[in-house]
Motif scaffolding. Structure first.
Motif, mmCIF file in Angstrom:
data_model
loop_
_atom_site.group_PDB
_atom_site.id
_atom_site.type_symbol
_atom_site.label_atom_id
_atom_site.label_comp_id
_atom_site.label_asym_id
_atom_site.label_seq_id
_atom_site.Cartn_x
_atom_site.Cartn_y
_atom_site.Cartn_z
ATOM 1 N N LYS A 19 0.816 -1.220 0.000
ATOM 2 C CA LYS A 19 0.000 0.000 0.000
ATOM 3 C C LYS A 19 0.851 1.272 0.000
ATOM 4 O O LYS A 19 0.378 2.374 -0.241
ATOM 5 C CB LYS A 19 -0.897 0.021 1.231
ATOM 6 C CG LYS A 19 -2.048 -0.935 1.155
ATOM 7 C CD LYS A 19 -2.805 -0.888 2.476
ATOM 8 C CE LYS A 19 -3.686 -2.117 2.617
ATOM 9 N NZ LYS A 19 -4.070 -2.311 4.024
ATOM 10 N N ASP B 271 4.942 2.289 5.637
ATOM 11 C CA ASP B 271 4.216 2.017 6.872
ATOM 12 C C ASP B 271 4.361 3.197 7.831
ATOM 13 O O ASP B 271 5.084 4.156 7.580
ATOM 14 C CB ASP B 271 4.685 0.700 7.486
ATOM 15 C CG ASP B 271 6.147 0.726 7.847
ATOM 16 O OD1 ASP B 271 6.685 1.840 8.072
ATOM 17 O OD2 ASP B 271 6.782 -0.347 7.876
ATOM 18 N N ARG B 272 3.689 3.102 8.946
ATOM 19 C CA ARG B 272 3.599 4.226 9.867
ATOM 20 C C ARG B 272 4.975 4.607 10.415
ATOM 21 O O ARG B 272 5.363 5.771 10.479
ATOM 22 C CB ARG B 272 2.659 3.871 11.015
ATOM 23 C CG ARG B 272 2.527 5.016 12.018
ATOM 24 C CD ARG B 272 1.606 4.652 13.145
ATOM 25 N NE ARG B 272 0.273 4.368 12.715
ATOM 26 C CZ ARG B 272 -0.436 3.291 13.077
ATOM 27 N NH1 ARG B 272 0.095 2.390 13.874
ATOM 28 N NH2 ARG B 272 -1.659 3.105 12.639
ATOM 29 N N ARG B 273 5.697 3.545 10.799
ATOM 30 C CA ARG B 273 7.001 3.799 11.393
ATOM 31 C C ARG B 273 7.900 4.568 10.420
ATOM 32 O O ARG B 273 8.551 5.552 10.787
ATOM 33 C CB ARG B 273 7.646 2.461 11.754
ATOM 34 C CG ARG B 273 8.989 2.602 12.446
ATOM 35 C CD ARG B 273 9.590 1.238 12.665
ATOM 36 N NE ARG B 273 8.793 0.471 13.612
ATOM 37 C CZ ARG B 273 9.159 0.257 14.879
ATOM 38 N NH1 ARG B 273 10.283 0.705 15.307
ATOM 39 N NH2 ARG B 273 8.402 -0.433 15.702
ATOM 40 N N GLN B 274 7.879 4.108 9.181
ATOM 41 C CA GLN B 274 8.715 4.780 8.175
ATOM 42 C C GLN B 274 8.274 6.219 7.963
ATOM 43 O O GLN B 274 9.097 7.142 7.874
ATOM 44 C CB GLN B 274 8.634 4.026 6.847
ATOM 45 C CG GLN B 274 9.687 2.960 6.745
ATOM 46 C CD GLN B 274 9.537 2.173 5.466
ATOM 47 O OE1 GLN B 274 8.411 1.967 5.001
ATOM 48 N NE2 GLN B 274 10.642 1.728 4.919
ATOM 49 N N PHE B 275 6.957 6.404 7.929
ATOM 50 C CA PHE B 275 6.434 7.750 7.721
ATOM 51 C C PHE B 275 6.874 8.670 8.851
ATOM 52 O O PHE B 275 7.354 9.775 8.645
ATOM 53 C CB PHE B 275 4.906 7.722 7.627
ATOM 54 C CG PHE B 275 4.316 9.108 7.743
ATOM 55 C CD1 PHE B 275 4.404 10.007 6.680
ATOM 56 C CD2 PHE B 275 3.720 9.543 8.918
ATOM 57 C CE1 PHE B 275 3.902 11.282 6.793
ATOM 58 C CE2 PHE B 275 3.218 10.820 9.036
ATOM 59 C CZ PHE B 275 3.293 11.692 7.968
ATOM 60 N N LEU B 276 6.716 8.172 10.100
ATOM 61 C CA LEU B 276 7.080 9.019 11.244
ATOM 62 C C LEU B 276 8.553 9.371 11.213
ATOM 63 O O LEU B 276 8.964 10.513 11.461
ATOM 64 C CB LEU B 276 6.728 8.302 12.548
ATOM 65 C CG LEU B 276 5.234 8.240 12.857
ATOM 66 C CD1 LEU B 276 4.980 7.393 14.098
ATOM 67 C CD2 LEU B 276 4.653 9.645 13.027
ATOM 68 N N LYS B 277 9.382 8.388 10.895
ATOM 69 C CA LYS B 277 10.827 8.631 10.838
ATOM 70 C C LYS B 277 11.149 9.704 9.804
ATOM 71 O O LYS B 277 11.863 10.676 10.075
ATOM 72 C CB LYS B 277 11.538 7.339 10.427
ATOM 73 C CG LYS B 277 12.226 6.606 11.554
ATOM 74 C CD LYS B 277 12.955 5.447 10.912
ATOM 75 C CE LYS B 277 13.800 4.663 11.866
ATOM 76 N NZ LYS B 277 14.293 3.440 11.203
ATOM 77 N N HIS B 278 10.595 9.486 8.618
ATOM 78 C CA HIS B 278 10.875 10.408 7.523
ATOM 79 C C HIS B 278 10.391 11.820 7.856
ATOM 80 O O HIS B 278 11.090 12.812 7.663
ATOM 81 C CB HIS B 278 10.212 9.890 6.242
ATOM 82 C CG HIS B 278 10.737 10.530 5.002
ATOM 83 N ND1 HIS B 278 10.566 9.997 3.755
ATOM 84 C CD2 HIS B 278 11.440 11.671 4.832
ATOM 85 C CE1 HIS B 278 11.138 10.780 2.869
ATOM 86 N NE2 HIS B 278 11.679 11.806 3.497
#
Lengths: 325, 507
Positions: free
Chosen positions: A4, A7-14
């Motif tokens: 999709k 993921d959330r973790r990646q988004f938050l990190k970025h």
């Protein structure tokens, strides 16, 4: 990563990294916003120390000694002034300022006699001075001036240290004068406790003579050639800013003409005299006799007198004169 | 153990380290404090190219240049050993190549193979020699020792001074210095693409030594029976001289690496014998040499038909004291910058086009930077080629037994800018610092009427052209700093018969 998207973790990190970068940029803009095009750091401005020792009525203010042996008459003059221990206390650092302005040999009398200087260096070391520095801001190449004037060799032999001013050795100093305000001055003047001025008596076309007070030019860096434009006020300003512990005038040989560079032995007259004193103006006023001048011809002397630096009427002071074989 | 260390390669490395260090020390001590009669121009003097080309321009082998025999004679015996054993430029290029041009084993053989462009240096040499024969000494532009001395004096040492803070008195400044620095860096950077690019492709001294060593007594000998053509000898070859086949002796720098690298023991340095492979002669077509020579011949009259310091004396070409007449000066000066290093006041500067194209990087005095110290003759003591002839202080200052001082120019007032003349302001700093006795600058005291109709006694200066030596201290110390109110130009210089203005003082 799933199909999709991130993921959330990646988004938050970025997002966190991006926000951090953005806010750092904002902080940079906030911190360094300025109406000035250039960020200039203010240079520290130094003031001269008081090198003088307490006056004493027991000792003369000016001691004049005639004699052939330059080292001996120098020692005798200082002895009469109360001895070196009156001026230099153990552990103090002493700066000696001869005139070493020119790439000339000793007999040409453009620089201070290299027989006078080591006498003072040795006395200071005998008085347990921590260090004895000898410096000048020469007009010619300083290394050549100190070497060929013979001063470097005798100072080293006597245990002193020759300090050459390189371009980094100048600091802004407030001279608090009428026309000399803030000038670059050799930093050595701020690193010492006592200051002994050992000028030579010479002819000078503009100021008519260069003795103790004009010798102080050699403390300055910068564009000091501009000082000629009001030489009398400049000399008086310098004398009021830098008041030496002791002035020892070398009149063993005097450059009568073609000064201050000289070059011809026919312009040199042998006078075999050393004058020591705590009153620079008095010493100066005595020494001008070697150039057949009197105080009224030298405006800077009366300016200096009005500033309260000393007395031009040296005869009125406690003085001492003698002749040693 | 010691035997194992004492290979020919290690002996060569020891020499290289020794000579490079010596080169640095000799430049380092080229100043008033440390110069105590040491032969600081040694590397320029042992340089056969300088000796030969300066010989061709003026038919003398001047003083120290006879030391070039120390290289010329051994070259006949040992080949082009100078390049890898002695030459500071060669050693530096080799070090840079070793560190900055690391390649896969495969490519190392290729990078050390002979290429056609290596011929260029022979053409460069031909042009320089032809020009010298016609009296235009341009060798210094590309002579490696002049090149590296100039680069070190103008860029490497000042850079070192800048970071270390160890300088004579102040950071030296050089006119157009960035030009010289950039060329130096480009030459070093070229090693990134081809090992020892300078030595293999450009160096005219290398070419000269190559020609001298077409058939040296001792050479690298390949034993054809032992050799199995593995080409491992090319791995570290300095000169790209193909020791694996018929060695090109003129390219061989006698680095001895091939001997150490040969797994079969097929290579040795010595006299050739019946089993030794033959060598390949210098790879230069006669046709190209003739073309280069013709180019030189054509170029020469063009160079002579220009306005330059040799044909018309330019006011800004003030040469160091002791310089010989301008024509001869251009015949002798190799633009090595030794005089610029030793000058205590930094007044000697590399010319750009002041003296014409021929005079590029020759020494001129820029009095805004420094001035010529009256009692100083250091530049005349370090000049390797006699462009500046050795002076004594007495000769320079005109003290007995000499009658007249050496004059390098004459000072002129620009009264429109001089403070006492133009603005009624007291000054005469020029008179104070004038070193001659009696002073060449004198003054008259005049009562000057000011704007507010007060009168003021003012000392106004003049120059006495008979006494002025052109030292330029007046220009240097003038408070009107940007364009001083007194300036020295070359007119009246002792070395010139043409550049004179006054009848009675004419030489």
């Amino acid at each position: 990563m799933n199909s999709k998207g991130i993921d959330r973790r990646q988004f938050l990190k970025h997002a966190a990294v991006t926000c951090a970068a953005a806010s750092a940029a904002g902080v940079w803009g906030y911190l360094y916003y300025s109406n000035e095009p250039v960020n200039k750091r203010k240079e520290k401005i130094f003031n001269f120390k008081n090198y003088k020792v307490e006056e004493s009525s027991v000792y003369p203010k000016i001691a004049i000694v005639h004699g052939k042996d330059a080292e001996r008459i120098t020692r005798a003059a200082i002895d009469r002034m109360g001895g070196i221990t009156r001026f230099v206390k153990p552990g103090e650092r002493v700066l000696i300022k001869p005139n070493a302005g020119w790439d000339r040999q000793p007999e040409q009398a453009a620089n201070t006699n290299p027989d006078v200087i080591p006498a003072v260096v040795r006395l200071c070391i005998e008085a347990r001075a921590s260090e004895v520095w000898v410096t000048d801001v020469s007009v010619n190449d300083p290394y050549r001036s100190f070497t060929r004037s013979g001063i470097e060799a005798v100072v080293k032999k006597a245990g002193g240290k020759v300090k050459i001013n390189t371009e980094h050795d100048f600091v802004l100093t407030d001279l608090k004068g009428d026309i000399l305000k803030i000038w670059p001055v050799s930093i050595f003047y701020h690193q010492i406790d006592r200051f002994i001025n050992i000028p030579v008596v010479k002819h000078h076309s503009l100021s008519k003579c260069t003795i103790a007070m004009k010798n102080l030019y050699g403390a300055l860096g910068g564009q000091r050639n501009r000082l000629h434009q009001d030489i009398n006020a400049s000399i008086a300003d310098l004398a009021s800013a830098i008041q030496p512990t002791l002035t020892i005038v070398d009149a063993t040989r005097v450059l009568k003409r073609n000064g201050p560079t000289g070059g011809s032995l026919s312009d040199v007259s042998i006078e075999d005299t050393v004058i020591a004193g705590t009153d620079m103006v008095a010493v100066e006023s005595y020494s001008i006799r070697f150039l057949e001048l009197n105080t009224s011809e030298l405006p800077y002397i009366s300016i200096a007198e009005n500033k309260g630096i000393g007395t031009s009427d040296w005869k009125s002071l406690n003085h001492y004169e003698t002749s040693l074989g | 153990m010691i035997r194992k260390f004492l290979t020919l390669r290690n002996i060569r490395r020891t020499y290289a380290v020794f000579f490079f260090t010596l080169f640095l020390i000799l430049i380092g001590i080229t100043n008033f404090r440390s110069l105590k009669g040491y032969e600081v121009s040694l590397f320029l003097e042992i340089n056969p190219l300088v000796a030969l080309s300066a010989f061709l321009t003026s038919w003398t082998i001047y003083k120290g240049l006879v030391l070039s025999l120390l290289i010329i004679i051994p070259t006949f015996f040992f080949g082009r050993f100078f390049c890898s054993w002695v030459c500071p430029m060669g050693i530096l290029n080799q070090v840079v190549s070793t560190f900055f041009n690391r390649r896969r084993a495969d490519d190392e053989y290729k990078i050390n193979s002979y290429r056609k462009i290596f011929r260029i240096k022979y053409y460069i040499l031909t042009v320089l020699i032809i020009l010298s024969l016609f009296g235009a000494l341009q060798t210094g532009l590309l002579d490696p020792v002049s090149f590296i001395t100039r680069s070190f004096v103008i860029s490497a040492f000042p850079a070192f001074n800048y970071w270390s803070g160890w300088h004579y008195l102040k950071q030296p400044l050089f006119y157009g210095g960035v030009f010289i620095s950039t060329l130096f860096l480009i030459v070093l950077f070229a090693n990134r693409f081809l090992n020892r690019f300078w030595c293999r492709v450009l160096c005219p001294l290398g070419a000269l030594l190559g020609i001298m060593s077409v058939n040296p007594l001792l050479r690298i000998c390949r034993n054809i029976e032992k050799c199995n053509n593995c080409k491992k000898c090319l791995k570290n070859c300095h000169g790209a001289c193909e020791p694996h086949s018929n060695i090109r002796i003129s390219e061989c720098l006698v680095c001895m690496n091939c001997i150490e690298n040969c797994p079969e023991g097929a290579l040795r340095y010595g006299l050739s014998d019946s089993l030794t492979a033959v060598h390949t002669p210098v790879d230069v077509s006669r046709r190209r040499i003739i073309e280069a020579a013709v180019a030189g011949i054509v170029l020469f009259p063009m160079m002579r038909s220009v306005v330059n310091s040799g044909t018309l004396p330019p006011h800004s070409v003030i040469r160091p004291p002791g310089s010989i007449s301008e024509d001869d000066f251009l015949h002798r000066c190799i633009k090595c910058s030794e005089c610029m290093k030793v000058c205590p006041t930094n007044v000697i500067q590399p010319a750009l086009l002041e003296a014409g194209f021929e005079g590029l990087w020759t020494p001129i005095l820029l009095n805004r930077v420094g001035y010529c110290e009256h009692n100083c003759v250091l530049c005349s003591m370090v000049c390797p080629t006699g462009a500046i002839m050795t002076l004594t202080v007495e000769k320079k200052t005109g003290s007995p037994p000499y009658k007249k001082p050496v004059k390098i120019g004459t000072a002129f007032y620009d009264y429109g800018r001089c403070l006492p003349w133009a603005m009624n302001i007291e000054c005469i700093v020029c008179e104070e610092v004038c070193p001659t006795s009696p002073k060449a600058i004198w003054f008259q005291t005049a009562d000057i009427k000011l704007r507010d109709s007060r009168t003021k006694p003012l000392k106004r200066p003049y120059v006495d052209p008979d006494l002025c030596t052109g030292c330029g201290i007046c220009e240097n110390k003038c408070p009107v700093r940007d364009l001083p109110a007194i300036r020295v130009t070359s007119i009246g210089e002792t070395r010139s018969e043409k550049n004179q203005m006054i009848l009675k003082g004419a030489v």
